[in-house]
Design a protein around this motif. Structure first.
Motif, PDB file in Angstrom:
ATOM      1  N   ASP A 187       0.847  -1.192  -0.170  1.00 23.75           N
ATOM      2  CA  ASP A 187       0.052   0.024   0.029  1.00 23.75           C
ATOM      3  C   ASP A 187       0.709   1.217   0.088  1.00 23.75           C
ATOM      4  O   ASP A 187       0.101   2.523   0.129  1.00 23.75           O
ATOM      5  CB  ASP A 187      -0.869  -0.026   1.343  1.00 23.75           C
ATOM      6  CG  ASP A 187      -1.930  -1.030   1.238  1.00 23.75           C
ATOM      7  OD1 ASP A 187      -2.395  -1.594   0.303  1.00 23.75           O
ATOM      8  OD2 ASP A 187      -2.261  -1.308   2.242  1.00 23.75           O
ATOM      9  N   GLU A 188       2.073   1.296  -0.099  1.00 22.05           N
ATOM     10  CA  GLU A 188       3.017   2.423   0.016  1.00 22.05           C
ATOM     11  C   GLU A 188       2.700   3.171  -1.326  1.00 22.05           C
ATOM     12  O   GLU A 188       2.572   4.408  -1.076  1.00 22.05           O
ATOM     13  CB  GLU A 188       4.773   1.946   0.244  1.00 22.05           C
ATOM     14  CG  GLU A 188       5.605   2.921   0.273  1.00 22.05           C
ATOM     15  CD  GLU A 188       5.508   3.881   1.543  1.00 22.05           C
ATOM     16  OE1 GLU A 188       5.990   4.767   1.585  1.00 22.05           O
ATOM     17  OE2 GLU A 188       4.815   3.054   2.451  1.00 22.05           O
ATOM     18  N   THR A 189       2.663   2.482  -2.271  1.00 24.85           N
ATOM     19  CA  THR A 189       2.696   3.482  -3.540  1.00 24.85           C
ATOM     20  C   THR A 189       1.375   4.201  -3.764  1.00 24.85           C
ATOM     21  O   THR A 189       1.059   5.217  -4.020  1.00 24.85           O
ATOM     22  CB  THR A 189       2.707   2.422  -4.588  1.00 24.85           C
ATOM     23  OG1 THR A 189       4.061   1.750  -4.782  1.00 24.85           O
ATOM     24  CG2 THR A 189       2.665   3.253  -6.137  1.00 24.85           C
ATOM     25  N   ARG A 190       0.200   3.738  -3.155  1.00 24.53           N
ATOM     26  CA  ARG A 190      -1.023   4.132  -3.296  1.00 24.53           C
ATOM     27  C   ARG A 190      -1.174   5.530  -2.295  1.00 24.53           C
ATOM     28  O   ARG A 190      -1.462   6.393  -2.537  1.00 24.53           O
ATOM     29  CB  ARG A 190      -2.285   2.982  -2.868  1.00 24.53           C
ATOM     30  CG  ARG A 190      -3.679   3.617  -2.864  1.00 24.53           C
ATOM     31  CD  ARG A 190      -4.536   2.685  -2.535  1.00 24.53           C
ATOM     32  NE  ARG A 190      -5.874   2.938  -2.648  1.00 24.53           N
ATOM     33  CZ  ARG A 190      -7.017   2.330  -2.517  1.00 24.53           C
ATOM     34  NH1 ARG A 190      -6.978   1.217  -2.355  1.00 24.53           N
ATOM     35  NH2 ARG A 190      -8.014   2.777  -2.725  1.00 24.53           N
ATOM     36  N   TYR A 191      -0.624   5.392  -1.018  1.00 18.76           N
ATOM     37  CA  TYR A 191      -0.386   6.339  -0.229  1.00 18.76           C
ATOM     38  C   TYR A 191       0.363   7.454  -0.758  1.00 18.76           C
ATOM     39  O   TYR A 191       0.267   8.620  -0.526  1.00 18.76           O
ATOM     40  CB  TYR A 191       0.125   5.925   1.183  1.00 18.76           C
ATOM     41  CG  TYR A 191      -1.140   5.503   2.195  1.00 18.76           C
ATOM     42  CD1 TYR A 191      -1.890   6.283   2.707  1.00 18.76           C
ATOM     43  CD2 TYR A 191      -0.834   4.046   2.672  1.00 18.76           C
ATOM     44  CE1 TYR A 191      -2.882   5.412   3.580  1.00 18.76           C
ATOM     45  CE2 TYR A 191      -1.970   3.671   3.316  1.00 18.76           C
ATOM     46  CZ  TYR A 191      -2.796   4.512   3.854  1.00 18.76           C
ATOM     47  OH  TYR A 191      -3.902   3.743   4.623  1.00 18.76           O
ATOM     48  N   ALA A 192       1.543   7.203  -1.345  1.00 17.86           N
ATOM     49  CA  ALA A 192       2.501   8.106  -1.943  1.00 17.86           C
ATOM     50  C   ALA A 192       1.735   8.960  -3.034  1.00 17.86           C
ATOM     51  O   ALA A 192       1.695  10.026  -3.172  1.00 17.86           O
ATOM     52  CB  ALA A 192       3.644   7.537  -2.563  1.00 17.86           C
ATOM     53  N   LYS A 193       0.954   8.111  -3.794  1.00 20.10           N
ATOM     54  CA  LYS A 193       0.153   8.895  -4.886  1.00 20.10           C
ATOM     55  C   LYS A 193      -0.898  10.043  -4.136  1.00 20.10           C
ATOM     56  O   LYS A 193      -1.393  10.925  -4.788  1.00 20.10           O
ATOM     57  CB  LYS A 193      -0.558   8.034  -5.720  1.00 20.10           C
ATOM     58  CG  LYS A 193       0.488   7.236  -6.760  1.00 20.10           C
ATOM     59  CD  LYS A 193      -0.260   6.199  -7.804  1.00 20.10           C
ATOM     60  CE  LYS A 193       1.069   5.839  -8.698  1.00 20.10           C
ATOM     61  NZ  LYS A 193       0.142   4.698  -9.555  1.00 20.10           N
ATOM     62  N   MET A 194      -1.628   9.372  -3.145  1.00 19.02           N
ATOM     63  CA  MET A 194      -2.636  10.145  -2.759  1.00 19.02           C
ATOM     64  C   MET A 194      -2.079  11.336  -1.874  1.00 19.02           C
ATOM     65  O   MET A 194      -2.698  12.379  -2.013  1.00 19.02           O
ATOM     66  CB  MET A 194      -3.476   9.222  -1.758  1.00 19.02           C
ATOM     67  CG  MET A 194      -4.359   9.798  -0.810  1.00 19.02           C
ATOM     68  SD  MET A 194      -5.163   8.962   0.415  1.00 19.02           S
ATOM     69  CE  MET A 194      -5.900   7.501  -0.477  1.00 19.02           C
TER      70      MET A 194
END
Length: 884
Positions: A145-152
């Motif tokens: 989920d790290e990439t999704r949080y970074a994009k958010m």
């Protein structure tokens, strides 16, 4: 300068230029403070971002020494690790640090632009940022989920109207910034009790003067104060643990909202009008997801707008003339909502629960009393008459809350509640702007304006507003709080009406106008209208997802029929944004502000159905009084602001130089040790000036002259205002500057102005059916008689003869004048002691006793009649008569 002889100046709080260097195990941030030639080196451990160390804390370096320092670090790392020392990126400041589920990121400002100046203090807008991952790849623990949080997180577009300043506190008003500190608190955890208010005085200033009175008469000190956390948007990125390890020089506090600056050129004298809007970071969000207030009294869409007018001819922050006025907007402080579950443009308003003791409203108005003082004037613009009661529910809630809270306040400090149904008045034949002008004038007369200089000696009493103090100037005591349902369209028009009224008083305070009355059809008011519409468009995009639907022209009923199509498109854009994209925007805002912190083995932010418990903290039961809804000490400070009377500073240093500013403007603009682009030397591009609103050909260059027809819009063929593009908080593409304030009607209003027909209309001639006059030399360069009403003529023989006599008398009297007015050495001496009067103070002349006796005899003759002359006088008269 206060009465104790102490002048306080802000300390530069951030490093203006830095570079990030990378090794195999560490990051090094090498920063330089251009105004103090100080360089700081910050080491960031890639394993743990919290372990921050500062090297050479109090050492000042030259450019050559910092180069040697980098080489020393480079060589040391090569011997220890065998690796190199490479530069990663150059930056202008650190926004903060963020951690999701893996490791820390550092957010750096890589591009900026100057949007305003306040004295020597520069205000910058963030143009671009970058995120750098700190931990090394060899120790990185991957999480799905790290990439999704970074994009958010990156959906919060820091390029969209985020501002900062190295030396000026944007989170406080000008009045608070110019208030001298009352005490020194390094930890800044004030617990002011009710009994301490009577003893609060300028103890800090007095002790400083007593200890240094032998050194010099006036002491200059630099102070550093803590920002107002409510308007700091990166407070989570600079958490307590990070701020404890970082030196304040590394920290930059950013604000979100709008900043615009315009220039009123009054026959060559530049008067800057600056509009600063600060959005609150508490209970922040999108339109239908954030309504009303939370249990802490923070309301949705709370924006503090400050209108500042100052003379730019003097750049000194302490010597120039500054005036300011603060007003605010915010949702109705209650617990209400509008559900977006159904596909409808206007969801029904529902009250979550009723608050009979107005606890939430009491917390909100208590904070306003602390920040601004009394009176609090509420201007409620919601509908009062409806077939089905909707907006009326909110009016009833607010009215009942104000009535309950006013029971316990003194009469002179009670909350003033005004209602004005703008929508109903606009549908009829009533002049909405005239009604708003009357409300605005009454409100401004009660709260006043801030002015840092005493009033002029000959200033009219009718133009003086505010709590005037002889040694300082005037203070604004109180606040005008405007709201409708959304606090967007109607609210922005009402705030413009208040700002127009305030601008007249501000120009009177600066000595430019004799009366505070400003007409709508003047270049000055058109410029202010454009500034407020840019301000309204930007805030509407941030909160509602579209630009303003109903503009100032709508309520003035001067908008063309083609603007209806634009209004429909803006309504559809707002509806689409509220329905389909607001939920993702709200998650990004909650993540950015730290309202939700990702943790392992816990539900993630997208797993929650709503964010109610993020913004509404659990209520801790306490035996709080239902009658004293204000904090201790607030009532004793009224009508003045509690925060101003208890202002504290966290750092105090003595400035050995007598310079009135601690800012080196030369090194801020010109960097002799760097290669630069010529355009960067002129980085400040004022969004508009009065020339953009004047017609192309006119004989009246006054910004207060009435114009018969609308003038050419500033957006056409102009690149000004480009610094305000893309004001959406979450990166939604927009065109606030090029299509805001006047975009809805610019194409239709300017079609006749480009052919130069404005000059004929301004002179009173009709342009219908007439052929435009050709451009000739006489038309482009009118004579002095046409422009000024007079012209130079050859002097008459009588005038020449008079001048020759004057010259002859001067030549004959030169010998005696030299003996009277000069000393034997040839130096000039003053004949009499002429007092140096100013516009602030007039020294009356000293009358001798002999002159007083002569005047008394003159008066006695008028009262008692003539007296018999003396014998000596009669003898002189006989000789005179016999001689004739």
């Amino acid at each position: 300068m206060n009465k104790t002889g102490v002048i306080f100046h802000p300390i530069i709080s951030s490093i203006q230029k830095m570079a990030l260097y990378e090794t195999k195990s560490k990051y090094y941030l090498v920063g330089s403070n251009n105004t103090q030639t100080r360089f700081r080196v910050l080491k960031i451990d890639r394993m743990e971002a919290k372990e921050l160390e500062i090297y050479d804390d109090k050492v000042e370096y030259t450019q050559e020494e910092i180069h040697n320092l980098i080489c020393m670090i480079d060589s040391g790392n090569r011997r220890a690790t065998g690796g190199g020392f490479s530069k990663v990126i150059s930056a202008f400041g650190i926004v903060g640090f963020i951690k999701f589920l893996e490791g820390y990121y550092i957010i750096l400002i890589t591009k900026r632009c100057k949007v305003a100046v306040i004295g020597h203090h520069a205000i910058y807008k963030i143009e671009d940022t970058t995120m750098v991952y700190i931990p090394h790849e060899s120790v990185r623990l991957l999480h799905p989920d790290e990439t999704r949080y970074a994009k958010m997180f990156q959906n919060i577009d820091l390029r969209s109207n985020f501002y900062y300043s190295y030396s000026y506190d944007l989170t406080h008003t000008l009045q608070h910034n110019l208030t001298n500190p009352k005490r020194f608190e390094p930890n800044l955890n004030p617990e002011v009790k009710d009994d301490d208010i009577d003893s609060i005085s300028n103890d800090l200033c007095t002790s400083v003067v007593l200890s240094n009175s032998d050194a010099m008469d006036t002491q200059h000190f630099g102070i550093r104060t803590q920002p107002h956390k409510k308007f700091v948007w990166n407070i989570h990125l600079l958490s307590d643990s990070v701020r404890a390890e970082l030196h304040p020089d590394w920290i930059i506090y950013i604000t979100h909202g709008f900043i615009g600056q315009s220039n009123i050129n009054i026959f060559g004298r530049s008067i800057y009008v600056t509009l600063i809007a600060r959005r609150s970071s508490r209970y922040a969000g999108t339109r239908f997801l954030k309504r009303g207030a939370n249990f802490q009294g923070d309301v949705a869409n709370e924006v503090e707008t400050e209108q500042m007018v100052h003379d730019s001819g003097v750049s000194s922050f302490s010597q120039s003339h500054f005036t300011s006025f603060v007003q605010m907007r915010g949702s109705i402080p209650g617990h209400w909502k509008q559900e977006m579950s159904k596909m409808m443009a206007k969801p029904a308003i529902t009250i979550d629960f009723y608050d009979p003791f107005a606890e939430t409203a009491g917390l909100h108005f208590n904070e306003l009393l602390k920040r601004y003082g009394a009176p609090i004037i509420i201007l409620n613009l919601v509908k009062q008459r409806e077939r089905k009661k909707q907006e009326g529910l909110l009016s009833d809630e607010l009215s009942s809350a104000v009535k309950y809270l006013n029971q316990f306040l003194p009469v002179e400090h009670q909350i003033i509640y005004k209602t004005f149904d703008m929508a109903r008045k606009n549908k009829g034949t009533a002049n909405v702007m005239d009604h708003l002008a009357g409300i605005a004038r009454n409100s401004v007369m009660r709260v006043g304006i801030f002015h840092n200089k005493p009033q002029y000696y000959s200033q009219k009493t009718a133009t003086v507003v505010g709590q005037y103090k002889n040694h300082f100037g005037s203070l604004q005591t109180g606040i005008v709080r405007t709201n409708c349902v959304d606090c967007l369209d109607r609210t922005n028009t009402a705030q413009f009406a208040i700002g127009k009224c305030v601008l007249g008083f501000q120009l009177c305070a600066l000595g430019i106008l004799d009366t505070p009355n400003l007409e709508f059809d003047t270049d000055c008011v058109r410029m202010l209208e454009s500034l407020y519409e840019d301000h309204g468009d930007t805030l509407a995009l941030q909160y509602g997802g579209s630009q303003l639907v109903h503009r100032i022209k709508t309520y003035r009923k001067t908008a063309p029929w083609t603007s209806q199509g634009n209004d429909i498109m803006q309504t559809l854009s707002r509806y689409y944004s509220n329905t389909f994209s607001d939920a993702e925007k709200q998650n990004a805002i909650n993540l950015f502000l730290g309202l939700f912190i990702p943790e392992e083995e816990k539900p993630q932010i997208w797993d929650y159905t709503n964010d109610y418990y993020f913004h509404h903290k659990p209520i801790i039961f306490s035996l709080k009084s239902m009658t004293q809804w204000w904090d201790n000490g607030v009532l004793k400070c009224l009508p003045y602001a509690f925060n101003d009377l208890t202002k504290a500073c966290s750092e105090l240093i003595q400035v050995h130089s007598r310079d009135v500013e601690m800012i080196d403007s030369y090194l801020d603009y010109y960097r002799p040790y760097e290669l630069g682009v010529l355009d960067d030397l002129f980085s400040l591009k004022i969004s508009n000036s009065i020339r953009d609103f004047m017609p192309s050909f006119t004989t009246s260059y006054s910004p207060f002259a009435l114009r018969v027809r609308p003038v050419r819009r500033r957006e056409e063929g102009s690149t000004k205002g480009a610094a305000m593009k893309n004001p959406s908080v979450t990166g939604q593409s927009s065109s606030c500057s090029t299509a805001s304030s006047t975009s809805s009607s610019s194409e239709n209003e300017s079609s006749d102005d480009e052919d130069g027909s404005y000059a004929k209309v301004a002179e009173g001639t009709s342009s219908k059916g007439s052929i435009p006059e050709p451009f000739t030399f006489k038309r482009m360069f009118p004579t002095m008689k046409q422009v000024y009403g007079t012209e130079l003529q050859r002097p008459s023989p009588e005038d020449i003869l008079t001048y020759k006599k004057y010259v002859l008398i001067g030549k004959k009297a030169s010998g005696s004048a030299k003996s009277i007015f000069t000393s034997p050495c040839g130096e000039m001496k003053t004949v009499g002691d002429i007092p140096r009067d100013t516009c602030f103070k007039v020294t009356p002349p000293i009358v001798s006793q002999g002159s007083i006796q002569v005047y008394k005899k003159y008066i006695s003759v008028g009262e008692k009649g003539g007296v018999r002359p003396r014998a000596s006088d009669m003898e002189i008269y006989r000789k005179y008569a016999s001689f004739k």
